[in-house]
Every structure is written in structure tokens, then in C-alpha cells.
Motif scaffolding. Sequence first.
Motif, PDB file in Angstrom:
ATOM      1  N   VAL A 162      11.594 -51.610 -42.118  1.00 43.12           N
ATOM      2  CA  VAL A 162      12.224 -51.801 -40.810  1.00 43.12           C
ATOM      3  C   VAL A 162      11.302 -52.603 -39.910  1.00 43.12           C
ATOM      4  O   VAL A 162      11.737 -53.496 -39.172  1.00 43.12           O
ATOM      5  N   SER A 163      10.003 -52.339 -40.013  1.00 39.07           N
ATOM      6  CA  SER A 163       9.034 -53.062 -39.197  1.00 39.07           C
ATOM      7  C   SER A 163       9.037 -54.557 -39.524  1.00 39.07           C
ATOM      8  O   SER A 163       9.011 -55.408 -38.613  1.00 39.07           O
ATOM      9  N   ILE A 164       9.083 -54.900 -40.790  1.00 33.55           N
ATOM     10  CA  ILE A 164       9.103 -56.318 -41.174  1.00 33.55           C
ATOM     11  C   ILE A 164      10.364 -57.005 -40.633  1.00 33.55           C
ATOM     12  O   ILE A 164      10.332 -58.136 -40.158  1.00 33.55           O
ATOM     13  N   LEU A 169      12.554 -60.693 -36.433  1.00 34.24           N
ATOM     14  CA  LEU A 169      13.379 -60.934 -35.241  1.00 34.24           C
ATOM     15  C   LEU A 169      12.533 -61.551 -34.131  1.00 34.24           C
ATOM     16  O   LEU A 169      12.910 -62.548 -33.518  1.00 34.24           O
ATOM     17  N   LEU A 170      11.371 -60.966 -33.901  1.00 29.59           N
ATOM     18  CA  LEU A 170      10.522 -61.456 -32.806  1.00 29.59           C
ATOM     19  C   LEU A 170       9.977 -62.843 -33.116  1.00 29.59           C
ATOM     20  O   LEU A 170       9.977 -63.725 -32.255  1.00 29.59           O
ATOM     21  N   TYR A 171       9.529 -63.050 -34.342  1.00 34.12           N
ATOM     22  CA  TYR A 171       8.966 -64.352 -34.684  1.00 34.12           C
ATOM     23  C   TYR A 171      10.050 -65.427 -34.709  1.00 34.12           C
ATOM     24  O   TYR A 171       9.775 -66.588 -34.418  1.00 34.12           O
TER      25      TYR A 171
ATOM     26  N   MET B 316      11.478 -60.997 -47.390  1.00 36.62           N
ATOM     27  CA  MET B 316      10.101 -60.665 -47.006  1.00 36.62           C
ATOM     28  C   MET B 316       9.686 -59.219 -47.265  1.00 36.62           C
ATOM     29  O   MET B 316       8.502 -58.924 -47.328  1.00 36.62           O
ATOM     30  N   THR B 317      10.623 -58.318 -47.376  1.00 34.73           N
ATOM     31  CA  THR B 317      10.244 -56.914 -47.594  1.00 34.73           C
ATOM     32  C   THR B 317       9.895 -56.626 -49.053  1.00 34.73           C
ATOM     33  O   THR B 317       9.437 -55.534 -49.371  1.00 34.73           O
ATOM     34  N   LEU B 401       3.993 -52.637 -33.983  1.00 35.07           N
ATOM     35  CA  LEU B 401       4.579 -52.544 -35.321  1.00 35.07           C
ATOM     36  C   LEU B 401       3.518 -52.640 -36.406  1.00 35.07           C
ATOM     37  O   LEU B 401       3.646 -52.065 -37.474  1.00 35.07           O
ATOM     38  N   LYS B 402       2.465 -53.414 -36.115  1.00 34.97           N
ATOM     39  CA  LYS B 402       1.457 -53.624 -37.147  1.00 34.97           C
ATOM     40  C   LYS B 402       0.367 -52.567 -37.120  1.00 34.97           C
ATOM     41  O   LYS B 402      -0.532 -52.581 -37.949  1.00 34.97           O
TER      42      LYS B 402
END
Lengths: 181, 404
Positions: A162-164, A169-171, B316-317, B401-402
Motif C-alpha cells: 500500500v505504501s508503494i 501517487l505522490l511521485y 513496482m510492488t 511512508l518510508k
Amino acid sequence: MSQYNKIIFTGPVGAGKTTAIASLSDSAPVKTDARASDMTKERKASTTVALDYGIMNLPGGEKIHLYGTPGQERFDFMWDILTTGGIGLVLLMDNTRTDPFQDLKFFIGKFREFIDQTNLVIGVTQMDLSRHPPLEAYHSQVEALGLKSPIFEVDARSREDVSILIQALLYSLDPELEETP
Amino acid sequence: MSQKPSESPLRIAVLGMDSRTENLFRMFFRGPCQNRAMVVGSETPEATLIDLDVPQGAKLFEQHRSRYPQQPVILLSINPPAEADAHTILVKKPAQAQAMLAAITRTQELVAAVRQPRSAAQAEPSAEPEEAKPAMKVVTRPVANEGSAQRAASLLNEQVFKSYLGHRDDIDPQDPKQLATLFYNPREFLQGHVHSAWEVAVTRDLPTRLETPWRSISFFPDQRMIHVAADEAQLRAVCGIPFRNIVSMDVGMDGRQSLSNVKTITADEAKSLLESEHLVSLESFLWKIALLTSKGRIPDAVDPLRPIQLKRWPNMTRITLPPHAMRIAALLHDSPMTPFQAAQRLGIRQQYVFAFFSAAYALGLISQPAEGVRPATASTQPANPAAAEKVSLFKKILNRLKMS
Ligand SMILES: Nc1nc2c(ncn2[C@@H]2O[C@H](COP(=O)(O)OP(=O)(O)OP(=O)(O)O)[C@@H](O)[C@H]2O)c(=O)[nH]1
Ligand SMILES: [Mg+2]
């Protein structure tokens, strides 16, 4: 404080909206799940009848509000109010649904104005249960609607997935965002 | 511990090799080496065979040396170090029978010389009788332990990237000499064999196996899955050097067998492979071997001076993310530009852009828009205060998030 402080999660019943918000949220998310009635009954025991809500606390005291729409179409009257001040839309798709592309068109249609003003990312869930349709097919569908967006396989139970998705989205809103504050 | 030299086979333990390679050496010793040596378990070896080129090879050797300062070691490497300690015999890969036989003889002499039994745990370099040669200097690549390598496999930060794939300086695109160092030919590596085998599998529309002396790799076009019994470190090793070199290490083959061979798999076999744990998605596998092979170079078929664009985001995941992958993807997805411009815009080393580019290229995700499309040059800096505020908020979300 910024007025852009919401991320909206949407998608069909059972796509994983409540779960995804819970994966990211600092406080226990407010769930408004009720036992599923009528059409959702066969698929799952509980469904969200109002909104999901979670908070991500940021350094400096700011908060990001995470909103999840109910999956059942009849609640769509709330969607406009919801999107005001939103940073972008996270669309979760359930790959085990009979016609995920119909869902895709439905939700993109409902949020089209918001998507055009902000941005869209798509997470396809339950791909561990069904590999079909593949992500390429989602890309083709989205492109046919005149959009381009990140589309990833996501397990809503995985915070990292979910974080990725949110990072993308932000990038995609601003690729030149640096990695440090 | 010691035996009469040269009569019974030299008992060699192998370190850092998987069972397949170990088996190959068993056969190699039995056949081309005329039974002069044999592979034994760790109980009573007289000498140890170590492949320095596996990712943890240098470390293995170092550890082994500090525990057993005097036990003879046969050290295999494509690029053997210039010097070695007195108990270490260097054999250059591809290992030829002749060289190996000479190494065995030399080892047996050493075993005879160090005949006085000595507890292996006593590591006293000062007690060594021979001091003629300077101690070997092993240049150790920093190797993350495999536990963290597993995690790093999905997210390579700059440090891990460097330790796995090395550092490449930025180059001046105007300088043809520097530019020439940028290219590699995927067909010279496992990557090329894998790509052509996949094409065969798709054309036949049948489960297909690529047989190589390294390992066999099975392709399932319907499922878009690949089966290969190799871990991260083994993949890194095999992608790191031209495939021909790896193959000729299997001396038993003697160059008689072709590098690879494509065959159809029976339905039964396919079924059992599809249930195996070593199954990976086509995309993540092609992505990964492209990344490991490119190391920040690009396929020689590509013109890096022309603008490129990312047609679609990769998944990407489920792939190995090289440094700054998110930002590179977002930027190249947004507008066409050359990889050099992208690196400049993002303020990152070109190597990362090229690594990402090569992996995306391997998946067919890159397009080079027709000549005449002007690359984006203007930076999209926030124009007004509200936008600046938004950017600062986004940064905070990203950091949050990171964090974990
Ligand atoms: N196997 C699998 N289960 C998942 C995945 N993602 C989410 N789930 C599960 O799917 C179920 C439904 O998730 P919810 O979060 O309730 O879905 P929702 O979108 O909130 O559903 P509604 O509120 O009814 O609209 C939960 O049991 C999740 O744990 C996935 O990728 N794979
Ligand atoms: Mg819900």
C-alpha cells in the motif's frame, strides 16, 4: 495547514479499501462496517456502509486523512463532498470479481473530474487468488479511457504494498520530489 | 588427517557451491582429473575448494582462512588475485583439467608438508613455518548477509546497489569514448538466452525448458511464470559475467555442448514445476536479470542520446527496485527525455537511470518517440505558494511512508 490533506480510497465491494487504510493508519481506523446484506452477502461477512477513515500523522503535527468510500454503489451521493481537498485517488480493484473492467470503468467514471484535477493510482488486489486478468489488460483499459496511471499488484494486507502505491501517487504528481525533507 | 600423497585421492571439501556445481566437480574429479581428488563432506577434508566469484566468496575464503590458517585451499576465480598465501593455490576459471591436476599435485605436496596434525581451531599465523610469501590480500566486496539481501531484493538502496553491482561514474554524453563504455550486449549473457527461450515458448505456446550447463530454466507462457532453482546470490553471480565463461567452468562439457538448448516440457513435469516454490513471474524475473546484467549499462541496441519514455509503469510492488526507481519512473512516464536529462533533473547518478532504463527496456516498457519530439527541459517547479506548500506536504508523507 494545507488544505490538500486527504487521500481517497475507492473500489468495489471487498477490494480491500478498509484493510488498506488500516495498514497505513496510525490510529485504529474508524470502521463503519456492518454485516453484509443482500448482494454482498455471498462474498464477505462485513462491508463498509458509510466511510472508512484513518489518519497518518506527519512530523510537525500535520495529518493526512485517509477516506475509504463504501463499496456499494448506492452510497455514491457522498463522493463529491469527499473529494474536495483530496490529493489523489487510490482505486483498488478486486481481481476475483466477475467483470473487473466494468468496475474499473464505473469508478473511473464516477471520479473522473477528481482524477483529471489530481491523479490516479490503481492497486489490483487478490491477485494471489486470481492472476487473470493480468495487469497489462488493466493498462489497456485505462489507456482506452484516455488515462495513464501506475497500476500495481497490491495485497491490501501488506503495508509495504500500500505504501508503494501511495508513493507512486505522490511521485506522479511531482516526480522531482526529493527523498528527504 | 593426512594421507600418503598422490596414492589415494585428495579429499576436498567444497565451500560456497550449490549442490549442482558440487556435483559437477565430483564428475570433473572423477573424469578429467582421473580420480586424483574427490569431494567429501566437511568431516575430514585435506583441502578446500572455494569459488571466489560467488557473491560471498571472498568472505567465505577469509573466514575459512582465519579458522584453518594452514589448510590448503584451491581458490577458483575468473580473475584470480595477484598473490596468495603459501597454502593457497589459484586456479583460473574456466578450470581446465590440466590446471586442476597441477593444483591437486601441489596441494598434495602441501598436505604432506603440514603433516604434523594440528588442531584446526588454533589459528596462530605466527606459528606458521613458511613465511616466504606475503599474506594474500583479499579484496572483499561488502556483502550484505543473505537475510538482508532478501529484503534488499525488493528495494536496493544506493549502498546495496553499489556492493552488488558496482559503481559507475557519470559520463559526458558528448564524449564518444566515454559513451562507448556505456553499452553491453545482452546476448552475451544469460539474459539473452532467457529472452530467446521465452520467445520460443510463446511461439510454441507450450511449457518450454531452456537447458544450460548452469541450470535449467522453465517457461510457462500461459501462466507467464518462470521456474529456476537459484537464489538471489546465485542469480547475481550468473548474470555478472558473460555466460560463455560460466559455461566453460563446467569443464566436463569441454565445449562440446552448446551454451543452451530449448526443449518442450511434458505436461506432468510442467505440473510439478508449477507447484514448486521456485516459481516467479515472468516480469519480475526478466526485470531482475536485466538489472543484474546491466549494472547501470544499457543494451547496445539503444541510442541514449535520443529521448525515451516509459510507456507503462512496471509492477513496482513485485520487482527489485533500484535506487530512485519511483522518481525515475514518474519522470519518464510523464514526458520523454534522454536518460542523461533525467539524471540531471532528479539530481542522481546516471547509473541509476540506466539501470532502471535497462530493466524497463527488457520488459518492453520503453519507447523512443519519433525524432522531432522535443524533450522536456523545463523543470516543473512549483509556481505559487499553494503549490510549494503541497510539495512540502508530499515530502512529509513520503518520509512517513518510508519510515518503517
Ligand atoms: N487473499 C487476499 N485477500 C485480500 C487481499 N487484499 C485484501 N484482502 C482481504 O479481502 C477482504 C476484504 O477487504 P476489505 O478491506 O474489507 O474490503 P473493502 O474494500 O473495505 O470492502 P467493502 O467495505 O465491502 O467495500 C479482507 O478479508 C482482506 O483481508 C489480497 O490481495 N489477497
Ligand atoms: Mg470496507
